[in-house]
Structures are given as structure tokens and as C-alpha cells.
Design a protein around this motif. Structure first.
Motif, PDB file in Angstrom:
ATOM      1  N   HIS A   1       0.808  -1.218   0.000  1.00  0.00           N
ATOM      2  CA  HIS A   1       0.000   0.000   0.000  1.00  0.00           C
ATOM      3  C   HIS A   1       0.843   1.270   0.000  1.00  0.00           C
ATOM      4  O   HIS A   1       0.374   2.324   0.401  1.00  0.00           O
ATOM      5  N   ALA A   2       2.058   1.143  -0.445  1.00  0.00           N
ATOM      6  CA  ALA A   2       2.938   2.308  -0.544  1.00  0.00           C
ATOM      7  C   ALA A   2       3.970   2.039  -1.641  1.00  0.00           C
ATOM      8  O   ALA A   2       4.171   0.901  -2.044  1.00  0.00           O
ATOM      9  N   ASN A   3       4.569   3.105  -2.121  1.00  0.00           N
ATOM     10  CA  ASN A   3       5.615   2.969  -3.127  1.00  0.00           C
ATOM     11  C   ASN A   3       6.964   2.972  -2.424  1.00  0.00           C
ATOM     12  O   ASN A   3       7.426   4.002  -1.938  1.00  0.00           O
ATOM     13  N   LEU A   4       7.599   1.806  -2.361  1.00  0.00           N
ATOM     14  CA  LEU A   4       8.910   1.663  -1.750  1.00  0.00           C
ATOM     15  C   LEU A   4       9.919   1.373  -2.851  1.00  0.00           C
ATOM     16  O   LEU A   4       9.736   0.458  -3.650  1.00  0.00           O
ATOM     17  N   TYR A   5      10.980   2.178  -2.880  1.00  0.00           N
ATOM     18  CA  TYR A   5      12.032   1.993  -3.879  1.00  0.00           C
ATOM     19  C   TYR A   5      13.362   1.782  -3.162  1.00  0.00           C
ATOM     20  O   TYR A   5      13.687   2.506  -2.230  1.00  0.00           O
ATOM     21  N   LEU A   6      14.109   0.805  -3.620  1.00  0.00           N
ATOM     22  CA  LEU A   6      15.427   0.531  -3.078  1.00  0.00           C
ATOM     23  C   LEU A   6      16.476   0.990  -4.084  1.00  0.00           C
ATOM     24  O   LEU A   6      16.396   0.657  -5.270  1.00  0.00           O
ATOM     25  N   LYS A   7      17.436   1.755  -3.611  1.00  0.00           N
ATOM     26  CA  LYS A   7      18.540   2.183  -4.479  1.00  0.00           C
ATOM     27  C   LYS A   7      19.605   1.097  -4.409  1.00  0.00           C
ATOM     28  O   LYS A   7      20.125   0.811  -3.347  1.00  0.00           O
ATOM     29  N   LEU A   8      19.913   0.505  -5.549  1.00  0.00           N
ATOM     30  CA  LEU A   8      20.823  -0.631  -5.595  1.00  0.00           C
ATOM     31  C   LEU A   8      22.235  -0.164  -5.957  1.00  0.00           C
ATOM     32  O   LEU A   8      22.534   0.128  -7.111  1.00  0.00           O
ATOM     33  N   GLU A   9      23.081  -0.072  -4.942  1.00  0.00           N
ATOM     34  CA  GLU A   9      24.446   0.416  -5.126  1.00  0.00           C
ATOM     35  C   GLU A   9      25.428  -0.700  -5.448  1.00  0.00           C
ATOM     36  O   GLU A   9      26.539  -0.447  -5.887  1.00  0.00           O
ATOM     37  N   GLY A  10      25.033  -1.942  -5.236  1.00  0.00           N
ATOM     38  CA  GLY A  10      25.949  -3.058  -5.373  1.00  0.00           C
ATOM     39  C   GLY A  10      26.377  -3.384  -6.787  1.00  0.00           C
ATOM     40  O   GLY A  10      27.275  -4.202  -6.982  1.00  0.00           O
ATOM     41  N   PHE A  11      25.765  -2.750  -7.789  1.00  0.00           N
ATOM     42  CA  PHE A  11      26.151  -3.019  -9.172  1.00  0.00           C
ATOM     43  C   PHE A  11      27.390  -2.227  -9.598  1.00  0.00           C
ATOM     44  O   PHE A  11      27.983  -2.506 -10.628  1.00  0.00           O
ATOM     45  N   SER A  12      27.767  -1.229  -8.810  1.00  0.00           N
ATOM     46  CA  SER A  12      28.935  -0.413  -9.151  1.00  0.00           C
ATOM     47  C   SER A  12      30.233  -1.157  -8.853  1.00  0.00           C
ATOM     48  O   SER A  12      30.250  -2.135  -8.099  1.00  0.00           O
ATOM     49  N   LEU A  13      31.301  -0.662  -9.415  1.00  0.00           N
ATOM     50  CA  LEU A  13      32.635  -1.196  -9.191  1.00  0.00           C
ATOM     51  C   LEU A  13      32.903  -1.305  -7.690  1.00  0.00           C
ATOM     52  O   LEU A  13      32.662  -0.361  -6.943  1.00  0.00           O
ATOM     53  N   GLY A  14      33.350  -2.460  -7.258  1.00  0.00           N
ATOM     54  CA  GLY A  14      33.631  -2.667  -5.840  1.00  0.00           C
ATOM     55  C   GLY A  14      32.445  -3.174  -5.051  1.00  0.00           C
ATOM     56  O   GLY A  14      32.590  -3.557  -3.895  1.00  0.00           O
ATOM     57  N   GLY A  15      31.265  -3.150  -5.651  1.00  0.00           N
ATOM     58  CA  GLY A  15      30.090  -3.730  -5.016  1.00  0.00           C
ATOM     59  C   GLY A  15      29.460  -2.917  -3.908  1.00  0.00           C
ATOM     60  O   GLY A  15      28.648  -3.442  -3.150  1.00  0.00           O
ATOM     61  N   SER A  16      29.807  -1.625  -3.809  1.00  0.00           N
ATOM     62  CA  SER A  16      29.174  -0.816  -2.759  1.00  0.00           C
ATOM     63  C   SER A  16      29.148   0.655  -3.147  1.00  0.00           C
ATOM     64  O   SER A  16      29.790   1.077  -4.114  1.00  0.00           O
ATOM     65  N   ILE A  17      28.469   1.427  -2.345  1.00  0.00           N
ATOM     66  CA  ILE A  17      28.351   2.876  -2.535  1.00  0.00           C
ATOM     67  C   ILE A  17      29.694   3.582  -2.341  1.00  0.00           C
ATOM     68  O   ILE A  17      29.893   4.703  -2.789  1.00  0.00           O
TER      69      ILE A  17
END
Length: 196
Positions: free
Chosen positions: A24-40
């Protein structure tokens, strides 16, 4: 798409709409693991290293040193490998074996402190070790994520811009906090947007 350097592999615009968890809400996850090194942490690593170079603080015989328990150490080991600088990560017994192995795989050296500080952790012990080493060896350049404004600015210019572009009218924003670089960059952006 073809990239010219591994350092370009920073993907700041990947979000997952998670309707499976909350209906019942719009929840979005920012996926940082696709970048070089696997993290933000690749974003501040690139930003801090670029600034050191621009300010003339790096020479051909410089060795980068930083305190990390994992992700920033991995990110810096990658950036240093790409840019040709040796890297020393001052860690502690809490570092995960996978993080330690990745840092070493990218050519980084691990130095572990084992004495707990007065707070019962290892952070001050790691920082004390870096300061001691820098006093003894002027070729060492300490990135110092804890006082480096580029740690915040990397997220102000990238992470926050991406979120604000995709979601200009947020109700809530949940942010993980360690050294608070991500938190600082996002809070500064949203304070400016909403003029609080």
C-alpha cells in the motif's frame, strides 16, 4: 555500452520498486551493489583520490593509507590499482575475510590493529596507527574519510542528485550511516531542496 576505464563503472540510477514487501505504498530501493567494488563507497573513493591529485598531494612515490573495516578499503584498493598507487588499509579483527581477501587481491596491504581503544572498539586505535605511520613516513598520504569533505560531496553530487531526479517528492528517505558521508550528502541536498 563500452567503457574506457573500470573507474567509469559507477551505476547511480538503478532502483528497484519493491511492491512485493509493501503493498500500500511505493517503496524503492537504491541498488548500489552493481557499481565497481560492489558498494556505494566507490563514489567517495574516486572523489577523494581525484581531489588529492588535483591539490598536488600525490606524487609518483606516494602510498595511500586509510582506516577501513571493509567497503571503503575495497573501493580504495581498486582506485589505487587503477591509478597506480600502493594502498595500505589499516583494519582490525572485525574485518570480514572476504573484504580482506578482496583488498589483497587488488594489491592492497592490510595492517591490523588488535588493541581496543578507550571506547571498547578499534576506530581510535586504527587512526592512532595511521598517524604514527604518517609521522614516520612522509610518502604516506592519508585519505581521512572522517574529516574529508569529499566523502560528503561525492554523495551530494551523485547519490543525492540521482535520488532527487527520480523522486522529487519524497515522503521518507532511509539512509544507512557509518562515517555519515552518505547521510551528510543527502541531508545537505534535501535541506537545499526544501529550504529547511
Amino acid at each position: 555500452m563500452i567503457y574506457n576505464s573500470a573507474s567509469e563503472l559507477v551505476f547511480d540510477d538503478i532502483f528497484l520498486k519493491n511492491s512485493d514487501i509493501i503493498q500500500h505504498a511505493n517503496l524503492y530501493l537504491k541498488l548500489e551493489g552493481f557499481s565497481l567494488g560492489g558498494s556505494i563507497k566507490i563514489k567517495p573513493a574516486l572523489k577523494m583520490m581525484t581531489r588529492l591529485k588535483l591539490e598536488g598531494k600525490l606524487s609518483t612515490n606516494s602510498t595511500i593509507i586509510e582506516s577501513s573495516s571493509g567497503n571503503l578499503g575495497i573501493a580504495l584498493s581498486i582506485v589505487c590499482a587503477i591509478r597506480g598507487y600502493p594502498f595500505i588499509c589499516v583494519a582490525d579483527p572485525n574485518i570480514l575475510p572476504t573484504s580482506e581477501n578482496l583488498i589483497k587481491a587488488y594489491g592492497g596491504e592490510i595492517i591490523k590493529v588488535t588493541k581496543k581503544d578507550s571506547n571498547g572498539g578499534y576506530l581510535k586505535s586504527r587512526i592512532d596507527k595511521i598517524q604514527e605511520m604518517c609521522n614516520e613516513d612522509n610518502s604516506l598520504v592519508w585519505v581521512n574519510q572522517y574529516q574529508n569533505t569529499d566523502n560528503i560531496e561525492a554523495h551530494y553530487l551523485n547519490t543525492a542528485r540521482s535520488i532527487a531526479t527520480h523522486f522529487p517528492n519524497l515522503d521518507y528517505l532511509f539512509i544507512g550511516a557509518g562515517t555519515t558521508g552518505t547521510l551528510g550528502g543527502l541531508v545537505n541536498t534535501y535541506l537545499n531542496i526544501y529550504q529547511m
